[in-house]
Design a protein around this motif. Structure first.
Motif, PDB file in Angstrom:
ATOM      1  N   GLY A 426       0.880  -1.225   0.075  1.00 41.25           N
ATOM      2  CA  GLY A 426       0.014   0.037   0.150  1.00 41.25           C
ATOM      3  C   GLY A 426       0.830   1.339   0.063  1.00 41.25           C
ATOM      4  N   ILE A 427       1.825   1.310   0.968  1.00 39.72           N
ATOM      5  CA  ILE A 427       2.472   2.652   0.854  1.00 39.72           C
ATOM      6  C   ILE A 427       3.357   2.557  -0.451  1.00 39.72           C
ATOM      7  N   ILE A 428       3.860   1.543  -1.309  1.00 35.59           N
ATOM      8  CA  ILE A 428       4.472   1.589  -2.343  1.00 35.59           C
ATOM      9  C   ILE A 428       3.675   1.987  -3.382  1.00 35.59           C
ATOM     10  N   ALA A 429       2.551   1.613  -3.279  1.00 36.18           N
ATOM     11  CA  ALA A 429       1.332   2.192  -4.507  1.00 36.18           C
ATOM     12  C   ALA A 429       1.035   3.465  -4.162  1.00 36.18           C
ATOM     13  N   ILE A 430       0.954   4.116  -3.165  1.00 36.38           N
ATOM     14  CA  ILE A 430       0.744   5.451  -2.965  1.00 36.38           C
ATOM     15  C   ILE A 430       1.639   6.316  -3.310  1.00 36.38           C
ATOM     16  N   LEU A 431       3.068   6.073  -2.811  1.00 33.19           N
ATOM     17  CA  LEU A 431       4.115   6.764  -3.537  1.00 33.19           C
ATOM     18  C   LEU A 431       4.228   6.827  -4.833  1.00 33.19           C
ATOM     19  N   THR A 432       4.298   5.488  -5.314  1.00 37.41           N
ATOM     20  CA  THR A 432       4.483   5.351  -6.819  1.00 37.41           C
ATOM     21  C   THR A 432       3.316   6.085  -7.618  1.00 37.41           C
ATOM     22  N   ARG A 433       2.260   6.277  -7.171  1.00 35.36           N
ATOM     23  CA  ARG A 433       0.994   6.864  -7.799  1.00 35.36           C
ATOM     24  C   ARG A 433       1.602   8.366  -7.785  1.00 35.36           C
ATOM     25  N   HIS A 434       2.104   9.022  -6.931  1.00 29.83           N
ATOM     26  CA  HIS A 434       2.491  10.605  -7.005  1.00 29.83           C
ATOM     27  C   HIS A 434       3.947  10.694  -7.750  1.00 29.83           C
ATOM     28  N   LEU A 435       4.686   9.629  -7.472  1.00 30.64           N
ATOM     29  CA  LEU A 435       6.046  10.021  -7.998  1.00 30.64           C
ATOM     30  C   LEU A 435       6.113  10.011  -9.533  1.00 30.64           C
ATOM     31  N   ILE A 436       5.097   9.110 -10.000  1.00 37.73           N
ATOM     32  CA  ILE A 436       5.118   8.772 -11.686  1.00 37.73           C
ATOM     33  C   ILE A 436       3.938   9.533 -12.175  1.00 37.73           C
ATOM     34  N   GLY A 437       3.276  10.222 -11.301  1.00 36.49           N
ATOM     35  CA  GLY A 437       2.156  11.104 -12.075  1.00 36.49           C
ATOM     36  C   GLY A 437       2.525  12.079 -12.914  1.00 36.49           C
ATOM     37  N   THR A 438       3.669  12.824 -12.630  1.00 38.84           N
ATOM     38  CA  THR A 438       4.278  13.544 -13.594  1.00 38.84           C
ATOM     39  C   THR A 438       4.620  12.981 -14.902  1.00 38.84           C
ATOM     40  N   LEU A 439       5.191  11.851 -14.790  1.00 35.46           N
ATOM     41  CA  LEU A 439       5.848  11.120 -16.175  1.00 35.46           C
ATOM     42  C   LEU A 439       4.599  10.827 -16.806  1.00 35.46           C
ATOM     43  N   LEU A 440       3.430  10.316 -16.227  1.00 31.60           N
ATOM     44  CA  LEU A 440       2.197   9.688 -17.090  1.00 31.60           C
ATOM     45  C   LEU A 440       1.181  10.888 -17.450  1.00 31.60           C
ATOM     46  N   PHE A 441       1.078  11.976 -16.713  1.00 31.88           N
ATOM     47  CA  PHE A 441       0.255  12.863 -16.839  1.00 31.88           C
ATOM     48  C   PHE A 441       0.864  14.265 -17.121  1.00 31.88           C
ATOM     49  N   GLY A 442       2.167  14.571 -16.930  1.00 32.65           N
ATOM     50  CA  GLY A 442       2.664  15.814 -16.889  1.00 32.65           C
ATOM     51  C   GLY A 442       2.478  16.684 -15.880  1.00 32.65           C
ATOM     52  N   THR A 443       1.473  16.416 -14.970  1.00 34.16           N
ATOM     53  CA  THR A 443       1.275  17.008 -13.593  1.00 34.16           C
ATOM     54  C   THR A 443       0.886  16.125 -12.482  1.00 34.16           C
ATOM     55  N   ASP A 444       1.169  16.748 -11.231  1.00 34.77           N
ATOM     56  CA  ASP A 444       0.552  15.692  -9.967  1.00 34.77           C
ATOM     57  C   ASP A 444       0.051  16.625  -9.079  1.00 34.77           C
ATOM     58  N   ASN A 445      -0.810  16.225  -8.100  1.00 30.50           N
ATOM     59  CA  ASN A 445      -1.515  17.181  -7.239  1.00 30.50           C
ATOM     60  C   ASN A 445      -0.330  17.675  -6.109  1.00 30.50           C
ATOM     61  N   LEU A 446       0.570  16.636  -5.724  1.00 31.80           N
ATOM     62  CA  LEU A 446       1.435  16.889  -4.795  1.00 31.80           C
ATOM     63  C   LEU A 446       2.782  17.486  -5.339  1.00 31.80           C
ATOM     64  N   ARG A 447       2.602  18.825  -5.600  1.00 26.05           N
ATOM     65  CA  ARG A 447       3.807  19.575  -6.242  1.00 26.05           C
ATOM     66  C   ARG A 447       5.200  19.355  -5.573  1.00 26.05           C
ATOM     67  N   PRO A 448       5.101  19.750  -4.215  1.00 29.25           N
ATOM     68  CA  PRO A 448       6.526  19.750  -3.452  1.00 29.25           C
ATOM     69  C   PRO A 448       7.094  18.353  -3.582  1.00 29.25           C
ATOM     70  N   ILE A 449       6.244  17.335  -3.514  1.00 27.79           N
ATOM     71  CA  ILE A 449       6.889  15.652  -3.389  1.00 27.79           C
ATOM     72  C   ILE A 449       7.558  15.790  -4.748  1.00 27.79           C
ATOM     73  N   THR A 450       6.755  15.644  -5.947  1.00 24.63           N
ATOM     74  CA  THR A 450       7.277  15.514  -7.269  1.00 24.63           C
ATOM     75  C   THR A 450       8.296  16.340  -7.716  1.00 24.63           C
ATOM     76  N   ALA A 451       8.096  17.471  -7.246  1.00 24.65           N
ATOM     77  CA  ALA A 451       9.410  18.628  -7.529  1.00 24.65           C
ATOM     78  C   ALA A 451      10.713  17.970  -6.715  1.00 24.65           C
ATOM     79  N   PHE A 452      10.452  17.475  -5.427  1.00 24.06           N
ATOM     80  CA  PHE A 452      11.643  16.913  -4.754  1.00 24.06           C
ATOM     81  C   PHE A 452      12.347  15.663  -5.387  1.00 24.06           C
TER      82      PHE A 452
END
Length: 452
Positions: A426-452
């Motif tokens: 579950g932890i891996i799934a949540i973090l992966t969803r946000h970490l690869i969000g930018t790669l798949l969609f060009g953006t993600d809701n959690l900008r500070p995390i993806t920017a980091f």
């Protein structure tokens, strides 16, 4: 003594919530729900046994009789807790920021100026629809425990309970589009979103069916149903916390509502887990599985993160897909697929399905052998010098698969290992969803995390 301290902390949180966030009120009522559930559960067991609501613990020496359907007690305490919680989670809206008293006008502050606030009727309707949905689901679960409903009769019932939820979603939110990954946009004429329309409501109804049944399927070990529900609740709160800390302002209200619904659920579930974990003193019954699964369906729909919720349910999805050959009778499915208990060493071993008297479908035999070669099941062949006739295979559940991979173990260790696997995935799934969000969609809701 501990429960008295917990109750005192709960009252302090409820009092503090009057002038702060309603989340603290829900946490306080979660602690109150825990105390009352922990007090009530051991006192109703004998009454349940007297009316025939009991079962035998097949994984214990002597197969002791244990009260069943105690999940109905937990669900009832939760519903009453949520009802008592209403005045406190809406206290600021009723008393502090709006005029209340039946007035729908803009409220006036003490210095005579308008603060532009109205009572949030949409939030109240969402909350009440969630309580109504969970109340109906609990009634369905109790009916199943009392009358042992057949699968073909009960499989779609949770979708009926979700009707108020879907109506409120349609009126207050109504978003039915999904984002298109960058690499697929050329196939939809460069569009970044696709509107699914009514199909999105079919998807949410299907989610309300899947979540309760998926918990019901992954069951049979002391503490597992309640334990996995607590783990799923913690994962959902973790996702909510990420949005509250790093997400856009517009998403905060929906994720606060998610925590408000889940916090009391974790409280009453932990009390039930204390009595259901190994060695179990009570059984939860189908009522709890329905109720717990619907809590997550409600949170996913009203919190507007139903797709992320399904990522949290990855172990349950894997268990369902893994069980499909037996669920759809391609391979023989015994009435109970619980692990086999060996009284000599007190350990659990993978249970098996007899495939001699109940042979599988012919087209599936090569697939069974492939699964056996991949160590996804354990096969036993008829002793005729050739490996051409399969005598038995291990039952296809995540519980038995864990025993196939890690060997025989005691019931509590088996439960803890499955819960740990559930939490890590579950932890891996949540973090992966946000970490690869930018790669798949060009953006993600959690900008500070993806920017980091």
């Amino acid at each position: 003594m501990i429960n008295k301290i917990v109750l005192l902390v709960a009252l302090i949180l409820v009092y503090v919530s009057r002038n702060s966030s309603a989340v603290w009120a829900s946490v306080g009522f979660g602690l109150i729900g825990y105390v009352f559930s922990d007090w009530l559960i051991p006192r109703v067991g004998d009454s349940f046994i007297k009316i025939g609501l009991f079962g035998k613990d097949l994984s214990k020496p002597g197969k002791p009789i244990i009260p069943e359907t105690i999940g109905a007690v937990t669900a009832t305490v939760y519903i009453f807790t949520m009802l008592f919680c209403i005045p406190f989670i809406f206290y600021k809206d009723m008393v502090v920021t709006t005029s209340g008293g039946g007035h729908r006008d803009i409220s006036i502050t003490e210095n005579g100026t308008s603060n532009g606030s109205f009572f949030p009727h949409n939030k109240l309707s969402e909350f009440l629809s969630a309580v109504l949905c969970l109340q109906t689901t609990t009634m369905i679960g109790i009916a199943d425990d009392l009358f042992d409903l057949r699968w073909r009769h009960k499989v779609f019932l949770p979708a009926i309970a979700a009707i108020p939820l879907l109506i409120v979603y349609y009126v207050d939110f109504g978003v039915t589009y999904v984002l298109v990954p960058n690499f697929l946009q050329k196939w939809v004429n460069g569009r970044t979103t696709v509107n699914l329309g009514s199909l999105y409501y079919v998807y949410m109804a299907a989610m309300s069916i899947f979540c309760p049944h998926s918990i019901n399927i992954l069951a049979g070990v002391n503490g597992l149903e309640v334990g996995e529900s607590i783990v799923l609740g913690i994962l959902a709160v973790f996702n909510d916390a990420l949005y509250l800390l790093f997400g856009p302002e517009v998403s905060h209200e929906s994720h606060k509502l998610s925590i408000i619904i889940i916090a009391p659920f974790i409280g009453v579930s932990y009390a039930l887990w204390k009595w259901n974990r190994w060695p179990a003193k009570v059984f939860v019954g189908d009522t709890y599985c329905y109720f717990a699964g619907m809590v997550f369906a409600v949170v996913g729909i009203l919190g507007h993160f139903s797709k992320t919720m399904l990522l949290i349910f990855v172990p349950q999805i894997i268990n369902f897909l893994y069980s499909c050959p037996q669920l759809f009778h391609i391979v023989f499915c015994p009435r109970h697929r619980l692990p086999r208990f060996n009284e000599k060493d007190g350990l659990l071993y993978p249970s098996t399905a007899d495939l001699v008297e109940n042979p599988p479908k012919k087209f599936f035999i090569p697939i069974l052998k492939l699964l056996g070669s991949l160590n996804l099941i354990r096969l036993e062949y008829v002793d005729n010098g050739k490996k051409d006739t399969i005598k038995s295979c291990t039952n296809m559940t995540l519980i038995n698969l864990t025993l196939v991979w890690f060997g025989p173990m005691r019931e509590d260790k088996l439960c803890n290992k499955i819960l740990m696997i559930n939490f890590i995935i579950g932890i891996i799934a949540i973090l992966t969803r946000h970490l690869i969000g930018t790669l798949l969609f060009g953006t993600d809701n959690l900008r500070p995390i993806t920017a980091f």
